[in-house]
Design a protein around this motif. Sequence first.
Motif, PDB file in Angstrom:
ATOM      1  N   GLN A 128       0.838  -1.190   0.000  1.00 34.90           N
ATOM      2  CA  GLN A 128       0.000   0.000   0.000  1.00 34.90           C
ATOM      3  C   GLN A 128       0.876   1.245   0.000  1.00 34.90           C
ATOM      4  OE1 GLN A 128      -2.276  -1.180   3.644  1.00 34.90           O
ATOM      5  NE2 GLN A 128      -4.075  -0.744   2.386  1.00 34.90           N
ATOM      6  N   ALA A 130       0.502   5.799  -1.133  1.00 41.18           N
ATOM      7  CA  ALA A 130      -0.272   6.878  -1.723  1.00 41.18           C
ATOM      8  C   ALA A 130       0.547   8.158  -1.705  1.00 41.18           C
ATOM      9  CB  ALA A 130      -1.595   7.078  -0.976  1.00 41.18           C
ATOM     10  N   THR A 135      -2.866   6.382  -5.707  1.00 37.76           N
ATOM     11  CA  THR A 135      -2.851   5.420  -4.612  1.00 37.76           C
ATOM     12  C   THR A 135      -2.739   4.021  -5.202  1.00 37.76           C
ATOM     13  OG1 THR A 135      -4.251   6.833  -3.230  1.00 37.76           O
ATOM     14  CG2 THR A 135      -4.132   4.503  -2.646  1.00 37.76           C
TER      15      THR A 135
END
Length: 341
Positions: A128, A130, A135
Amino acid sequence: DFQRAEGPRDFSFPLDHGPHPDFQTEWWYYTGNLRTEDGRPLGYQLTFFRRAIVSPAERAPRASTWATEQVYMAHFAVSEIDRNQFRYSERLERGAAGLAGARGEPLYSVWLADWSVEQVSTNQYHLQAAQEGVTLDLWLNDYQGPVLPGEQGYSAKGPEPGNASYYVSQPRLETSGTVTLEGQSQRVDGLSWMDHEFSTSALAPDQVGWDWFALQLEDGSALMVYTLRRSDGHLDPYSQGTVIYADGRTRRLTQGDFQVEVTRQWRSPHSGGVYPAGWVVQVPSEGLTLRIRPRVADQELNASFIYWEGAVSVEGSRDGVALGGAGYVELTGYAPSMQGQ
C-alpha cells in the motif's frame, strides 16, 4: 563496528526478508509493470531504505519511545506510460514509536507511515502506498520463491574484504489490486519484482555507480544483470548477473558472460545528468539478445540522492525465436557519483 558481508551465509525466510540492524545499510525495492482494466499501462516503484546511525557497540537502553538507532527513507513513484508522466515522492522517519520499521517474524513487513508491504501468508504480500493524485493497493503472490543472486546470496562488489552485500530477490510476483488516479479507481494486474540487499560497505573507492536491469520475459524466465562503473570510465570486473529460468532454477553470470551496449542517451532537465536511454543486452550462452527502452524518458528521482529508476519495455529473441517482456532499470552515479551521496 558494523557487520560486513564477507562470504556466503545461510538464509531463513521469512526472517531474512526482515531487517538486519547490525549492517549499516539495507533496502527493499519493489518495482512493477501493471495494466489497468481499461488497458492503460503503468509502472511503479516503492522502496524502503534503512540506515543505522548507532553502531552495535554503541547501543544502550534508552527510556524514550522516540529514541532511535535507525533512520528510514522511502520513495514511491508511478509512471503513467500513455501520458508520458512520472511522479514521485520521498519520506524520511526515525525507526521508533511505530513510525517506521521492519520485522521478519512471525511474518515479514516493512513500513514508513502508511506506506507498507506486509506478508499475509507464506506466498502473499500486501503493498500500500499513496501520494498526491495516486494510490496503490496491491496483492503480490510469489509462486516461484526467493532467489539468491551471486554466490548463494553473497554479492561481491570488489576485491576488498567486506565490499559486498547479501542479496535476495523475488523476481516474479504476480500482482493484482487497484490503482486510484485523480480520484478514479481501477483494477490492475501485472508483474512485480522485489530486491532486498543489506551491507556495510558495498562500493570500492574507484566505483562511481551502477546500471541495474531487472527483466521479466514472456517465456516465464527473468534476467538480472548489473554493471559497476569505475571513475576511469571502464566497467568493473565485479559486474555480474543471474538468469532465472521459468522453473525457478538459476545460473550465475560473470562479467564475461553478458554484454550491455548503450544505444541512446537522455539529458535530465532537472539535474543535468546524462543517462543511458536505450540498451542491447546479450547473453550469448543463453541465446539471448534483448533490446530495452524506457517507457517514459524522464523517470529521474531528484530526491535526497539523485538516480533514474524506471519502467522499460523489452523486445528481442532467444535462440532466434521472438521474445518480449518488461522490467525496470536503475541508473546511479550520473548526477553525481554515488561516492558523494
